[in-house]
Design a protein around this motif. Structure first.
Motif, PDB file in Angstrom:
ATOM      1  N   HIS A   1      47.522  25.584   9.663  1.00  0.00           N
ATOM      2  CA  HIS A   1      47.551  26.620   8.667  1.00  0.00           C
ATOM      3  C   HIS A   1      46.161  27.232   8.532  1.00  0.00           C
ATOM      4  CE1 HIS A   1      46.103  23.075   6.599  1.00  0.00           C
ATOM      5  NE2 HIS A   1      45.753  23.794   5.563  1.00  0.00           N
ATOM      6  N   VAL A   2      46.134  28.516   8.252  1.00  0.00           N
ATOM      7  CA  VAL A   2      44.892  29.255   8.140  1.00  0.00           C
ATOM      8  C   VAL A   2      44.518  29.416   6.672  1.00  0.00           C
ATOM      9  CG1 VAL A   2      43.713  31.432   8.616  1.00  0.00           C
ATOM     10  CG2 VAL A   2      45.333  30.492  10.277  1.00  0.00           C
ATOM     11  N   LEU A  20      27.537  36.888   0.535  1.00  0.00           N
ATOM     12  CA  LEU A  20      28.860  36.309   0.451  1.00  0.00           C
ATOM     13  C   LEU A  20      29.160  35.506   1.708  1.00  0.00           C
ATOM     14  CD1 LEU A  20      30.938  39.325  -0.929  1.00  0.00           C
ATOM     15  CD2 LEU A  20      29.530  37.670  -2.180  1.00  0.00           C
ATOM     16  N   SER A  21      29.895  34.427   1.529  1.00  0.00           N
ATOM     17  CA  SER A  21      30.295  33.587   2.643  1.00  0.00           C
ATOM     18  C   SER A  21      31.805  33.422   2.644  1.00  0.00           C
ATOM     19  CB  SER A  21      29.645  32.205   2.553  1.00  0.00           C
ATOM     20  OG  SER A  21      28.238  32.290   2.604  1.00  0.00           O
ATOM     21  N   CYS A  22      32.367  33.350   3.825  1.00  0.00           N
ATOM     22  CA  CYS A  22      33.792  33.109   3.999  1.00  0.00           C
ATOM     23  C   CYS A  22      33.951  32.012   5.034  1.00  0.00           C
ATOM     24  CB  CYS A  22      34.504  34.384   4.455  1.00  0.00           C
ATOM     25  SG  CYS A  22      36.249  34.163   4.876  1.00  0.00           S
ATOM     26  N   THR A  23      34.396  30.869   4.588  1.00  0.00           N
ATOM     27  CA  THR A  23      34.600  29.737   5.474  1.00  0.00           C
ATOM     28  C   THR A  23      36.067  29.649   5.861  1.00  0.00           C
ATOM     29  OG1 THR A  23      32.751  28.515   4.502  1.00  0.00           O
ATOM     30  CG2 THR A  23      34.359  27.256   5.746  1.00  0.00           C
ATOM     31  N   VAL A  24      36.312  29.527   7.150  1.00  0.00           N
ATOM     32  CA  VAL A  24      37.660  29.564   7.700  1.00  0.00           C
ATOM     33  C   VAL A  24      38.077  28.192   8.199  1.00  0.00           C
ATOM     34  CG1 VAL A  24      39.163  30.651   9.400  1.00  0.00           C
ATOM     35  CG2 VAL A  24      37.250  31.938   8.426  1.00  0.00           C
ATOM     36  N   SER A  25      39.307  27.841   7.940  1.00  0.00           N
ATOM     37  CA  SER A  25      39.893  26.628   8.491  1.00  0.00           C
ATOM     38  C   SER A  25      41.233  26.975   9.128  1.00  0.00           C
ATOM     39  CB  SER A  25      40.076  25.558   7.421  1.00  0.00           C
ATOM     40  OG  SER A  25      40.990  25.981   6.421  1.00  0.00           O
ATOM     41  N   ASN A 119      49.741  41.606   8.769  1.00  0.00           N
ATOM     42  CA  ASN A 119      49.597  40.427   9.623  1.00  0.00           C
ATOM     43  C   ASN A 119      48.237  39.751   9.490  1.00  0.00           C
ATOM     44  OD1 ASN A 119      52.222  40.925  10.826  1.00  0.00           O
ATOM     45  ND2 ASN A 119      51.225  42.548  12.014  1.00  0.00           N
ATOM     46  N   ASN A 120      47.722  39.730   8.281  1.00  0.00           N
ATOM     47  CA  ASN A 120      46.405  39.165   8.050  1.00  0.00           C
ATOM     48  C   ASN A 120      46.465  37.970   7.104  1.00  0.00           C
ATOM     49  OD1 ASN A 120      45.260  41.208   9.636  1.00  0.00           O
ATOM     50  ND2 ASN A 120      44.985  42.545   7.853  1.00  0.00           N
ATOM     51  N   TYR A 121      45.399  37.202   7.144  1.00  0.00           N
ATOM     52  CA  TYR A 121      45.195  36.119   6.204  1.00  0.00           C
ATOM     53  C   TYR A 121      44.080  36.522   5.259  1.00  0.00           C
ATOM     54  CZ  TYR A 121      47.955  33.378   9.505  1.00  0.00           C
ATOM     55  OH  TYR A 121      48.952  32.914  10.326  1.00  0.00           O
ATOM     56  N   TRP A 122      44.218  36.115   3.999  1.00  0.00           N
ATOM     57  CA  TRP A 122      43.279  36.533   2.972  1.00  0.00           C
ATOM     58  C   TRP A 122      42.756  35.358   2.177  1.00  0.00           C
ATOM     59  CZ3 TRP A 122      41.921  41.687   2.375  1.00  0.00           C
ATOM     60  CH2 TRP A 122      42.696  42.610   3.096  1.00  0.00           C
TER      61      TRP A 122
END
Length: 131
Positions: A1-2, A20-25, A119-122
């Motif tokens: 899962h994203v 700003l930071s955006c950490t993705v898993s 079709n995006n993840y937020w």
């Protein structure tokens, strides 16, 4: 899962800076497209900056001379350095990711509304207040 998690928002005076930071898993940030979007009360969400797998970048005209998007693939993190902040920069900032290989030419290169909305993840958003 994203999952995408933003951080780094806050309150600053005009002319100040935030990072700003955006950490993705569940997703490799070296693939596809990622970007930052913002929404102020009473306004539609707008694209701020985007970056693709080859590190090409795009910016909204209103921020291109002041903001810088970058990413650290080793940390699966995307950043938005915001300098010379103005009151009109205030809003909720969201990180988004598009996993499609052709995302850049599909519209992320110009922060196109359709391409960056489907079709995006937020992420959950981080508040930026300039006053």
């Amino acid at each position: 899962h994203v999952q995408l998690v933003e951080s780094g928002g806050g309150s600053v005076q005009p002319g100040g800076s935030l990072r700003l930071s955006c950490t993705v898993s569940g997703y490799t940030s070296s693939s596809g497209c990622m970007g930052w979007f913002r929404q102020a009360p009473g306004k539609e969400r707008e694209g701020v900056a985007a970056i693709d797998s080859d590190l090409y970048t795009s910016y909204a005209d209103s921020v291109k001379d002041r903001f810088t998007i970058s990413k650290d693939n080793a940390k699966n993190t995307v950043y938005l350095q915001m300098n010379s902040l103005k009151p009109e920069d205030s809003g909720m900032y969201y990180c988004a990711a598009d996993l499609h290989p052709a995302c850049w030419q599909a519209g992320w290169n110009i922060l196109g509304y359709r391409a960056t909305s489907e079709n995006n993840y937020w992420g959950q958003g981080t508040q930026v207040t300039v006053s």
